[in-house]
Motif scaffolding. Sequence first.
Motif, mmCIF file in Angstrom:
data_model
loop_
_atom_site.group_PDB
_atom_site.id
_atom_site.type_symbol
_atom_site.label_atom_id
_atom_site.label_comp_id
_atom_site.label_asym_id
_atom_site.label_seq_id
_atom_site.Cartn_x
_atom_site.Cartn_y
_atom_site.Cartn_z
ATOM 1 N N ASP A 29 43.959 126.575 56.129
ATOM 2 C CA ASP A 29 43.757 125.127 56.005
ATOM 3 C C ASP A 29 44.529 124.362 57.070
ATOM 4 O OD1 ASP A 29 42.088 124.584 53.524
ATOM 5 O OD2 ASP A 29 43.565 125.971 52.738
ATOM 6 N N THR A 45 46.841 119.897 60.457
ATOM 7 C CA THR A 45 45.417 120.049 60.216
ATOM 8 C C THR A 45 44.663 118.945 60.937
ATOM 9 O OG1 THR A 45 43.706 120.021 58.519
ATOM 10 C CG2 THR A 45 45.682 118.746 58.057
ATOM 11 N N ASP A 76 44.153 119.100 52.964
ATOM 12 C CA ASP A 76 44.570 120.368 53.581
ATOM 13 C C ASP A 76 46.077 120.580 53.438
ATOM 14 O OD1 ASP A 76 42.068 121.318 54.555
ATOM 15 O OD2 ASP A 76 42.180 119.927 56.245
ATOM 16 N N ARG A 149 45.809 131.139 52.534
ATOM 17 C CA ARG A 149 44.566 131.636 51.946
ATOM 18 C C ARG A 149 44.616 133.143 51.730
ATOM 19 N NH1 ARG A 149 39.558 128.890 55.372
ATOM 20 N NH2 ARG A 149 40.212 126.741 55.056
ATOM 21 N N MET A 205 43.464 126.952 48.549
ATOM 22 C CA MET A 205 42.778 126.151 49.558
ATOM 23 C C MET A 205 42.148 124.961 48.867
ATOM 24 S SD MET A 205 39.533 128.546 50.616
ATOM 25 C CE MET A 205 38.800 127.403 51.774
ATOM 26 N N ASP A 206 41.713 123.991 49.645
ATOM 27 C CA ASP A 206 41.089 122.833 49.011
ATOM 28 C C ASP A 206 39.575 122.992 49.033
ATOM 29 O OD1 ASP A 206 40.962 122.332 51.820
ATOM 30 O OD2 ASP A 206 40.578 120.217 51.409
ATOM 31 N N ASP A 214 33.902 128.185 49.780
ATOM 32 C CA ASP A 214 35.352 128.142 49.936
ATOM 33 C C ASP A 214 36.020 129.362 49.287
ATOM 34 O OD1 ASP A 214 35.420 125.836 51.515
ATOM 35 O OD2 ASP A 214 35.461 124.495 49.783
#
Lengths: 303, 303
Positions: A29, A45, A76, A149, A205-206, A214
């Motif tokens: 991210d 980010t 992020d 991640r 993660m978003d 995702d």
Amino acid sequence: VNELALIDRIRRRIPAARRSGITVGIGDDCAVFRPSGAKEDLLFTTDMVIEDVHFRRATHPPSAVGHRVLARGLSDIAAMGGEPRFCLLSLALAPWVDRKWLDAFYRGLLRLAARTECMLAGGDIARAGKVTCDIVVCGSVPRGRAILRSGAREGDGIYVSGALGGSALGLEKGRGAAWKHHLRPEPRLALGRFVRERLRATSAMDLSDGLSIDLHRLCLASGVSAVLERDPPAFRGASLEHALHGGEDYELLFTVKRRTIVPEHWLDFPLTRIGAIRKGSPGRVELHGRTLDPLGWDHFRAH
Amino acid sequence: VNELALIDRIRRRIPAARRSGITVGIGDDCAVFRPSGAKEDLLFTTDMVIEDVHFRRATHPPSAVGHRVLARGLSDIAAMGGEPRFCLLSLALAPWVDRKWLDAFYRGLLRLAARTECMLAGGDIARAGKVTCDIVVCGSVPRGRAILRSGAREGDGIYVSGALGGSALGLEKGRGAAWKHHLRPEPRLALGRFVRERLRATSAMDLSDGLSIDLHRLCLASGVSAVLERDPPAFRGASLEHALHGGEDYELLFTVKRRTIVPEHWLDFPLTRIGAIRKGSPGRVELHGRTLDPLGWDHFRAH
């Protein structure tokens, strides 16, 4: 070209730099930078928002566009468990932009910046055919503590915050609670810190492009697969399709060790266990005994 | 709207943030961030490069576009006396972009990145009608030592590196040495450090939009005026107009205290005294007894 393949091709061409201070590069991210001698790592980010790709002049009020631009970047930072520090905004203005639009755009952006203590520290301004924004957000985490991640392991529980699909539903309907959610998503900054400090999340993660793609990306980065044990919680009125594949909800997706106790609610929204991490084909996500295709938003697939 | 006025309006709306770590915000070549406990300050700059505004598909080879994108950001780092650390690239691709163009673009960018030890650490990728690049470069300087635009004082000598107007001339001719200079400007990183460490420059900026407007901006930031004592050194074949108002040369403009001895040459290019700082109307630049209008590139003036 697909986006993941393109990013991978770029990444393979970058030589490791001596003394760059970068501890996490392309693919998470945020990039993670360790200033020499500092107690904190810095997160960086960047996110582009482009007229007629990410918003439309006729439907999105300018203050909402400003809010959304910064919210994307803040989300992020939240996903890595960080606190915002400052942001930089590059903005190319289209010929139709007038002072009123511009003032409302900055009002939306600067209100969220003030509320999240994320100071606008610089940027660039240019002219272009379409309004094009690029936001850079810098955040900080205690040294070595950014949630990546790539840390999900077999047996970890998979969780999401809030309800999914509201943004996609809102974009279809153009009114009501879902539309409001689409226009002013709330980056989960406090939750990100809670998940890092208290739940000691193994990965996060978003949800910017949709759960299906995702979670696929999180599993790829961690070299694992995932089994969804239930349908994800859907925003009121949203379909399962919205919840599985709709993007721009900016909720958090995270994994914790098997024995970690996660509260069912946090502040005013639920935290819901939706599945578990398994060994197996990296990136595979299973729902109801079948592979769930990553149908969320890929910036390079024809839609 | 003019660019300086617009930037000033934005700046006035930003509340000073508690604990942001930002020591220099909007208005200089870079924002300056002080990580807690670190020995170095970090510099951040962002620059947009847009198809049909900053380059044309038909005339600019893709590797040169990649080079120029990063060179713009590195030049801002040079102007503050910094060393590059890492960069982030946001890239929106137009429908016409193919793999060959993209590979050459990254080749040009990554070669300059490798040579200047500026690691590509992340970014964003999207689709748009026109190719749109936004580069963020992070650099570092010893704590408190960034050269600002605002430090010029009465009596200081004004210097420029190299010869001016080559990029504007090259763009007109489309061939020869000036065109090569336009396509592959060399950020003055080593000179920037020399100017900071040895000459103890009182102010500096890079010549991205043209001497007339950039010196005007430096004088405005410092609250002083400037008298040019001679025409600036012109690139071979370039006119005085090119040298005074042509942008994208990426040479350094800097001021030093009256008694500082500046060598006439440094590496393979000259350092030329062109004038002196005076008290007087902030931002005014005088040449041959008249006010020199800031005719360089303003992103918001009709051209």
